[in-house]
Design an enzyme around this catalytic site. Structure first.
Site, PDB file in Angstrom:
ATOM      1  N   GLU A 112      -6.750   3.768  -5.130  1.00  0.00           N
ATOM      2  CA  GLU A 112      -7.853   4.121  -4.251  1.00  0.00           C
ATOM      3  C   GLU A 112      -8.289   5.509  -4.676  1.00  0.00           C
ATOM      4  OE1 GLU A 112      -7.421   5.836  -0.515  1.00  0.00           O
ATOM      5  OE2 GLU A 112      -9.251   5.011   0.294  1.00  0.00           O
TER       6      GLU A 112
ATOM      7  N   HIS B  66     -10.282  -1.458   5.404  1.00  0.00           N
ATOM      8  CA  HIS B  66      -9.874  -1.039   6.758  1.00  0.00           C
ATOM      9  C   HIS B  66     -10.449   0.321   7.145  1.00  0.00           C
ATOM     10  CE1 HIS B  66      -7.354   0.953   3.933  1.00  0.00           C
ATOM     11  NE2 HIS B  66      -6.948   1.781   4.863  1.00  0.00           N
ATOM     12  N   ASP B  67     -11.198   0.920   6.218  1.00  0.00           N
ATOM     13  CA  ASP B  67     -11.759   2.256   6.472  1.00  0.00           C
ATOM     14  C   ASP B  67     -13.258   2.226   6.691  1.00  0.00           C
ATOM     15  OD1 ASP B  67      -9.654   3.906   4.011  1.00  0.00           O
ATOM     16  OD2 ASP B  67      -9.367   3.607   6.163  1.00  0.00           O
TER      17      ASP B  67
ATOM     18  N   ASP C  41      -2.722   4.946  -2.424  1.00  0.00           N
ATOM     19  CA  ASP C  41      -3.627   5.606  -1.490  1.00  0.00           C
ATOM     20  C   ASP C  41      -4.094   6.969  -2.027  1.00  0.00           C
ATOM     21  OD1 ASP C  41      -4.647   5.601   1.318  1.00  0.00           O
ATOM     22  OD2 ASP C  41      -3.481   7.442   1.425  1.00  0.00           O
TER      23      ASP C  41
ATOM     24  N   ASP D 253       0.872  -1.173   0.000  1.00  0.00           N
ATOM     25  CA  ASP D 253       0.000   0.000   0.000  1.00  0.00           C
ATOM     26  C   ASP D 253       0.917   1.234   0.000  1.00  0.00           C
ATOM     27  OD1 ASP D 253      -3.143   0.404   1.696  1.00  0.00           O
ATOM     28  OD2 ASP D 253      -2.030   1.901   0.533  1.00  0.00           O
TER      29      ASP D 253
HETATM   30  O1  TEU Z   1      -8.387   6.688   2.851  1.00  0.00           O
HETATM   31  C1  TEU Z   1      -8.889   7.842   2.214  1.00  0.00           C
HETATM   32  C2  TEU Z   1     -10.343   7.726   2.252  1.00  0.00           C
HETATM   33  O2  TEU Z   1     -11.016   7.710   1.245  1.00  0.00           O
HETATM   34  C3  TEU Z   1     -10.995   7.573   3.567  1.00  0.00           C
HETATM   35  O3  TEU Z   1     -10.081   7.762   4.614  1.00  0.00           O
HETATM   36  C4  TEU Z   1     -12.038   8.698   3.636  1.00  0.00           C
HETATM   37  O4  TEU Z   1     -11.532   9.782   2.903  1.00  0.00           O
HETATM   38  C5  TEU Z   1     -12.160   9.178   5.050  1.00  0.00           C
HETATM   39  O5  TEU Z   1     -12.409   8.043   5.826  1.00  0.00           O
HETATM   40  C6  TEU Z   1     -13.275  10.192   5.089  1.00  0.00           C
HETATM   41  O6  TEU Z   1     -14.509   9.548   4.925  1.00  0.00           O
HETATM   42  C7  TEU Z   1      -7.022   6.426   2.637  1.00  0.00           C
HETATM   43  C8  TEU Z   1      -6.645   5.265   3.537  1.00  0.00           C
HETATM   44  O7  TEU Z   1      -7.394   4.107   3.148  1.00  0.00           O
HETATM   45  C9  TEU Z   1      -6.970   5.674   4.954  1.00  0.00           C
HETATM   46  O8  TEU Z   1      -6.768   4.577   5.854  1.00  0.00           O
HETATM   47  C10 TEU Z   1      -6.065   6.835   5.326  1.00  0.00           C
HETATM   48  O9  TEU Z   1      -6.408   7.286   6.625  1.00  0.00           O
HETATM   49  C11 TEU Z   1      -6.234   7.988   4.333  1.00  0.00           C
HETATM   50  O10 TEU Z   1      -6.223   7.571   2.968  1.00  0.00           O
HETATM   51  C12 TEU Z   1      -5.071   8.966   4.466  1.00  0.00           C
HETATM   52  O11 TEU Z   1      -3.889   8.320   4.024  1.00  0.00           O
END
Ligand code: TEU
Length: 557
Positions: free
Chosen positions: A273, A344-345, A202, A99
């Site tokens: 992403e 994971h989000d 990312d 990642d």
């Molecule tokens: O996530 C970006 C993202 O789309 C989500 O974090 C979303 O923008 C946020 O939750 C608001 O709803 C990526 C990674 O997957 C995340 O784990 C990181 O925290 C983020 O980027 C910053 O690197």
């Protein structure tokens, strides 16, 4: 027809390393923990692992704030461990992607340290640094951060404002600077030389910002909940920078152009992403003949219109159906899409659909059938295969995610009860550790886990699911085996039956062997509800009621 590249026929498995398996009992999962459980992943039948970040990081955002792209976070292990994991994957016929977070770096990255000391020097041009007066004066524009507050941080020592779309320790890189683009290409090449098979990039669609960083439109800001998004979610040079990165970074220089195989694909897989990117732009970003990326994640699948993960609501599986039908109907004949419902989000999909535990296994299997037998590349998030569900966090102190913590603090300042929305949408629901068996800490660690377990249902550990032929785990294994045996279930065409019916989902998959003319056709149907449903008469096979969330798979002669 789409070119049958490996990643179109593959099943990916996302590992969140800090929550997968801990080999040294420090409470944090690590690379050796993954090595020790590699057979669990291989037995699932997946083709490629994707690891969330393992690079050196002060861990402000669980590793999505990188301070050294060529070093491993000590809690995660060493470069030797990564080399061993690469070998372990390749020996099992699996690929391994990492990642890569290059929209921003940690404020502890050497580049940023240099930039603070000499904001007008070389490294000052690696970031978005702007002059101005210190707070309480206004920052250079009205953009807001995804992690609450303004998207700018005042640097006392440099007497500059610095842009951060995420946490204040995640400073945005200036991709308009060719030196930054070359640095990223070098990082990718360095890891390809170690045998890595590609990257998930990312928030990669954020890398090109509109010139001058103009203020965000207030109305759009309210609509999108974040001000300024329209100026960077699909910026002016995005396609150009991605095509350059594919050429200079992702293309191996030491193999023939038609080379294929773990550790030696001529072009390493490039997965973006891309929050906020719709179907049409997604097609531009992944079209075979444009030389940009291979796959993207379109997040519209995760919430119906008007909903966000912060809303405590029941996700209708009819939305998953309508998303897939809509997406497929708008793809060109050589286009391809990713298929995911968790990462994971985001909260666990079973809990979003049906919090009633009596349906947990049925919903887990329904989701698996839709995700693994649709047309596209499935991404399974760790725990999905054992029907993982949301956590019953006792209070805010149980939370670890910087986004959740900031959102709670902001809600308190605004006089809003943030707890309900954060307990609904916290990313920590997906970040509690894997449950391997019924030993202490479910076999995840012999120490104190970095985040606690907060659901104690029985029957949903890997060990218990292994032993139960009717388990969700064995259902995933069976479906992935079927995919491997039948090209109709990977490269085959898709045709939907009654695409507008919200309570039932039925679709054909078909492949005609170009050499033998032999046709292989399947019909899959899923009851999308907790009620008994009678399929349409147009559905093949004996006509009988489907039980709640029942899956029926028919291979037609
Ligand atoms: O996530 C970006 C993202 O789309 C989500 O974090 C979303 O923008 C946020 O939750 C608001 O709803 C990526 C990674 O997957 C995340 O784990 C990181 O925290 C983020 O980027 C910053 O690197």
């Amino acid at each position: 027809e789409p070119t049958p590249t490996w990643w179109k026929q593959a099943v990916f498995y996302q590992v969140y390393p800090r929550s997968f398996a801990d080999s040294d009992d420090d409470g944090m999962g690590d690379v050796r923990g993954i090595i020790n459980h590699l057979d669990h992943i291989a037995d699932l039948g997946v083709d490629c692992l994707w690891l969330s970040p393992i690079f050196a990081s002060p861990d402000l955002d669980n590793g999505y704030d990188i301070s050294d792209y060529r070093a491993v976070m000590p809690e995660m292990g060493t470069l030797d461990d990564v080399d061993e994991l690469i070998r372990g994957c390749h020996e099992r016929g699996m690929r391994l992607i990492l990642d890569l977070v290059v929209n921003h770096t940690s404020d502890e990255h050497e580049w940023f340290r240099e930039a603070r000391q000499d904001p007008d020097g070389k490294y000052g041009q690696y970031y978005f640094l702007r002059g101005g007066d210190p707070p309480p004066a206004d920052p250079p524009n009205n953009w807001t951060s995804f992690f609450s507050g303004p998207a700018w941080r005042w640097l006392e020592d440099a007497e500059r404002w610095a842009l951060h779309l995420f946490a204040n320790g995640q400073l945005d890189l200036n991709w308009d600077n060719p030196e930054v683009r070359d640095e990223v290409a070098d990082i990718v090449q360095w890891w390809l030389a170690r045998g890595i098979d590609g990257f998930r990039l990312d928030v990669i669609n954020y890398i090109s910002k509109r010139e001058g960083l103009p203020d965000g439109n207030e109305f759009v800001g309210q609509l999108m909940e974040f001000r300024g998004v329209e100026h960077y979610f699909h910026g002016p040079h995005l396609h150009e920078y991605l095509a350059e990165l594919r050429r200079n970074g992702f293309t191996r220089r030491d193999v023939p152009p038609d080379s294929v195989g773990p550790g030696r694909d001529a072009v390493a897989v490039m997965i973006g992403e891309t929050p906020g990117i719709g179907i049409e732009v997604g097609r531009l970003l992944t079209a075979e003949d444009r030389g940009e990326m291979d796959l993207i994640f379109n997040f519209d699948v995760l919430e119906p219109a008007g909903r966000t993960r912060w809303h405590d609501y029941r996700y209708p599986l009819s939305h998953l159906k309508s998303h897939l039908v809509e997406y497929q109907s708008r793809l060109g004949s050589t286009d391809w899409m990713s298929l995911f419902v968790e990462n994971h989000d985001n909260p666990r999909m079973i809990s979003k659909v049906e919090p009633d535990p009596q349906y947990r296994t049925a919903v887990g299997k329904a989701i698996a059938a839709i995700q693994l037998l649709s047309r596209g590349t499935p991404f399974i998030y760790q725990g999905q295969e054992i029907a993982a569900v949301n956590q019953d966090f006792p209070d805010a102190l149980a939370l670890r995610d910087v986004e959740s913590v900031n959102r709670l603090a902001e809600a308190e300042v605004l006089g809003r009860d943030g707890l309900v929305e954060v307990m609904a949408g916290s990313r920590d629901h997906a970040r509690t550790p894997m449950r391997w068996d019924n030993t202490p800490n479910y076999g995840f660690t012999g120490g104190e886990p970095w985040i606690g377990f907060h659901e104690d249902s029985t029957g949903f550990t890997v060990a218990e699911q292994e032993a139960d032929p009717e388990s969700v785990l064995n259902f995933y294994r069976g479906l992935i085996r079927m995919r491997r045996r039948h090209k109709a279930l990977t490269m085959g065409s898709v045709r939907f039956v009654e695409p507008d019916r919200p309570d039932w989902f039925g679709w054909y998959r078909e492949y005609v062997d170009p050499d033998t003319g032999e046709r292989d056709r399947w019909f899959i149907q899923v009851n999308l509800t907790r009620h008994r449903v009678l399929p349409p008469t147009s559905a093949p096979g004996p006509l009988r009621l489907l039980a709640p969330y029942e899956v029926r798979i028919l291979q037609q002669d």
